[in-house]
Scaffold this motif. Structure first.
Motif, mmCIF file in Angstrom:
data_model
loop_
_atom_site.group_PDB
_atom_site.id
_atom_site.type_symbol
_atom_site.label_atom_id
_atom_site.label_comp_id
_atom_site.label_asym_id
_atom_site.label_seq_id
_atom_site.Cartn_x
_atom_site.Cartn_y
_atom_site.Cartn_z
ATOM 1 N N TYR A 23 -4.247 0.199 1.320
ATOM 2 C CA TYR A 23 -2.899 0.789 1.382
ATOM 3 C C TYR A 23 -2.537 1.401 0.034
ATOM 4 O O TYR A 23 -2.033 2.533 -0.034
ATOM 5 C CB TYR A 23 -1.862 -0.260 1.770
ATOM 6 N N TYR A 24 -2.789 0.668 -1.042
ATOM 7 C CA TYR A 24 -2.451 1.181 -2.371
ATOM 8 C C TYR A 24 -3.320 2.386 -2.733
ATOM 9 O O TYR A 24 -2.869 3.279 -3.464
ATOM 10 C CB TYR A 24 -2.597 0.069 -3.409
ATOM 11 N N ILE B 284 -1.494 -4.680 -9.321
ATOM 12 C CA ILE B 284 -0.718 -5.660 -8.562
ATOM 13 C C ILE B 284 -0.411 -6.886 -9.411
ATOM 14 O O ILE B 284 0.699 -7.428 -9.381
ATOM 15 C CB ILE B 284 -1.481 -6.070 -7.284
ATOM 16 N N ASP C 182 5.615 -0.635 -3.310
ATOM 17 C CA ASP C 182 6.097 -1.892 -2.734
ATOM 18 C C ASP C 182 7.483 -1.750 -2.109
ATOM 19 O O ASP C 182 7.866 -2.571 -1.272
ATOM 20 C CB ASP C 182 6.096 -3.001 -3.795
ATOM 21 N N TYR D 254 -1.883 5.305 -0.815
ATOM 22 C CA TYR D 254 -0.615 5.673 -1.455
ATOM 23 C C TYR D 254 -0.849 6.695 -2.574
ATOM 24 O O TYR D 254 0.025 7.523 -2.854
ATOM 25 C CB TYR D 254 0.062 4.421 -2.011
ATOM 26 N N LYS E 7 7.434 -3.574 6.519
ATOM 27 C CA LYS E 7 7.433 -4.939 7.048
ATOM 28 C C LYS E 7 8.760 -5.289 7.723
ATOM 29 O O LYS E 7 8.783 -6.052 8.695
ATOM 30 C CB LYS E 7 7.098 -5.925 5.926
ATOM 31 N N ASP F 215 3.798 -3.328 -11.784
ATOM 32 C CA ASP F 215 4.882 -3.564 -10.836
ATOM 33 C C ASP F 215 4.884 -2.437 -9.812
ATOM 34 O O ASP F 215 5.537 -1.417 -10.004
ATOM 35 C CB ASP F 215 6.228 -3.622 -11.556
ATOM 36 N N PRO F 216 4.135 -2.610 -8.696
ATOM 37 C CA PRO F 216 4.102 -1.566 -7.668
ATOM 38 C C PRO F 216 5.460 -1.316 -7.023
ATOM 39 O O PRO F 216 5.596 -0.372 -6.252
ATOM 40 C CB PRO F 216 3.109 -2.121 -6.637
ATOM 41 N N GLY F 217 6.449 -2.146 -7.325
ATOM 42 C CA GLY F 217 7.779 -1.935 -6.774
ATOM 43 C C GLY F 217 8.640 -1.040 -7.643
ATOM 44 O O GLY F 217 9.763 -0.694 -7.255
ATOM 45 N N LEU G 202 6.432 -0.682 1.217
ATOM 46 C CA LEU G 202 5.850 -1.837 1.901
ATOM 47 C C LEU G 202 6.945 -2.739 2.469
ATOM 48 O O LEU G 202 6.834 -3.240 3.588
ATOM 49 C CB LEU G 202 4.967 -2.619 0.926
ATOM 50 N N GLY G 203 8.017 -2.921 1.717
ATOM 51 C CA GLY G 203 9.140 -3.710 2.217
ATOM 52 C C GLY G 203 9.777 -3.083 3.445
ATOM 53 O O GLY G 203 10.126 -3.790 4.407
#
Length: 336
Positions: free
Chosen positions: A314-315, A117, A199, A318, A206, A121-123, A202-203
């Motif tokens: 969560y990670y 994290i 991520d 995943y 949310k 870059d988890p995104g 995750l976006g």
């Protein structure tokens, strides 16, 4: 729901034939449904263990009268990290050894997740190897405990209070889902693919929470149980489709004109359906409408509770892999 049998398809083909598959028969929105057993227990990924120890600089020995220039002074030695777990290594049978393995694995996984994290870059892209292998080992351990209740009880007693609570939630959730699985003989092909970046998902979770008022952790837990975050792409034997496993008729009513195979559209439809079924006022009622099984409801809520307690869970989820339960034993379809 659908069949649970995919994990991170990192080095595996997109389609694989399995000699036998496990289907759990539940009822989904009033209809029979086959749910993919997402291996909600312990990570059993498949890559040889590699060393994860941080390299340390060994100071040069000097004679008593010798001085070392300041610019050449060695860096302080870093605390070595344990070698990464071998996904094929045998799981300890002794409760004390199991407790030590689980304690070390969870601690290292949290540290590796923090590094991911903070520095990664988890995104974007794939998770780092330490996170993948440690999450896999965590999954394998929990899966073993789920299949051995007496050993699990003795292991809990040797864990810290906080880790024992986490272990009980995960093992109970896995055991609930395994209770819905009926291994069968035969051949079956399953389509798996890599999940969207952590991520990115995750976006989406949310955004769906903001739009419909359904906790993002619940949505994440449902997707985790349904398709291991979208890794399972095969439809169920009853025709449920997409990353949230909608029947066509239910999708027509709640899909809002979206694409059943699109991750964002499917998550919004799931939030829409759960809201219409009683969430957030009554999550148990809403989840039971989603899949008519109290074991399923309990499993989703237990995983959601763990995510709420620590987002690092969560990670970890995943990076848990997809399993198929066959008459010849469990088979993992995704992972390193």
């Amino acid at each position: 729901m659908r069949d649970q049998r995919a994990v991170v398809a990192r080095s595996r083909p997109n389609e694989e034939t399995v000699p036998a598959t496990s289907l759990w028969t539940g009822r989904w929105r009033g209809r029979p449904v086959a749910a993919a057993l997402v291996g909600l227990a312990v990570a059993l990924s498949g890559c040889a263990g590699s060393s994860g120890a941080a390299s340390s600089v060994a100071p040069r020995r000097t004679a008593p009268s010798e001085t070392v220039p300041s610019e050449a002074a060695p860096e302080p030695s870093a605390t070595p990290r344990p070698a990464l777990p071998d996904p094929k290594a045998a799981i300890p049978k002794d409760p004390a050894k199991l407790a030590r393995s689980l304690t070390g694995t969870v601690a290292e996984l949290r540290r590796a997740t923090d590094d991911w994290i903070r520095d990664g870059d988890p995104g974007k892209g794939l998770p780092p190897e330490p996170v993948v292998l440690l999450a896999l080992q965590q999954q394998r351990l929990y899966r073993h405990l789920a299949r051995n209740p007496e050993v699990a009880s003795r292991t809990y007693a040797k864990l810290s209070k906080s880790l024992a609570a986490q272990a009980k939630d995960n093992v109970t959730a896995i055991r609930n889902l395994l209770s819905l699985v009926h291994p069968i003989s035969g051949s079956a092909k399953f389509r798996v693919q890599p999940a969207k970046p952590a991520d990115v998902l995750l976006g989406h979770f949310k955004y769906a929470e903001r739009r419909f008022g359904v906790d993002w952790e619940i949505l994440a837990a449902v997707m985790f149980v349904e398709t291991k975050f979208g890794r399972v792409r095969s439809p169920s034997h009853t025709g449920a489709k997409g990353p949230m496993q909608f029947m066509p008729g239910t999708w027509a009513a709640y899909g809002m004109g979206g694409d059943i195979q699109d991750t964002r559209d499917a998550l919004l439809a799931a939030a829409n359906y759960l809201r219409a079924s009683g969430a957030p006022r009554d999550y148990r009622r809403a989840l039971y409408a989603y899949n008519h099984s109290w074991a399923y409801v309990d499993a989703v809520q237990l995983h959601a509770r763990q995510i709420k307690r620590d987002i690092r869970n969560y990670y970890a989820y995943y990076n848990w892999q997809v399993y198929v339960v066959t008459t010849n034993g469990d088979r993992r379809l995704t992972g390193p």
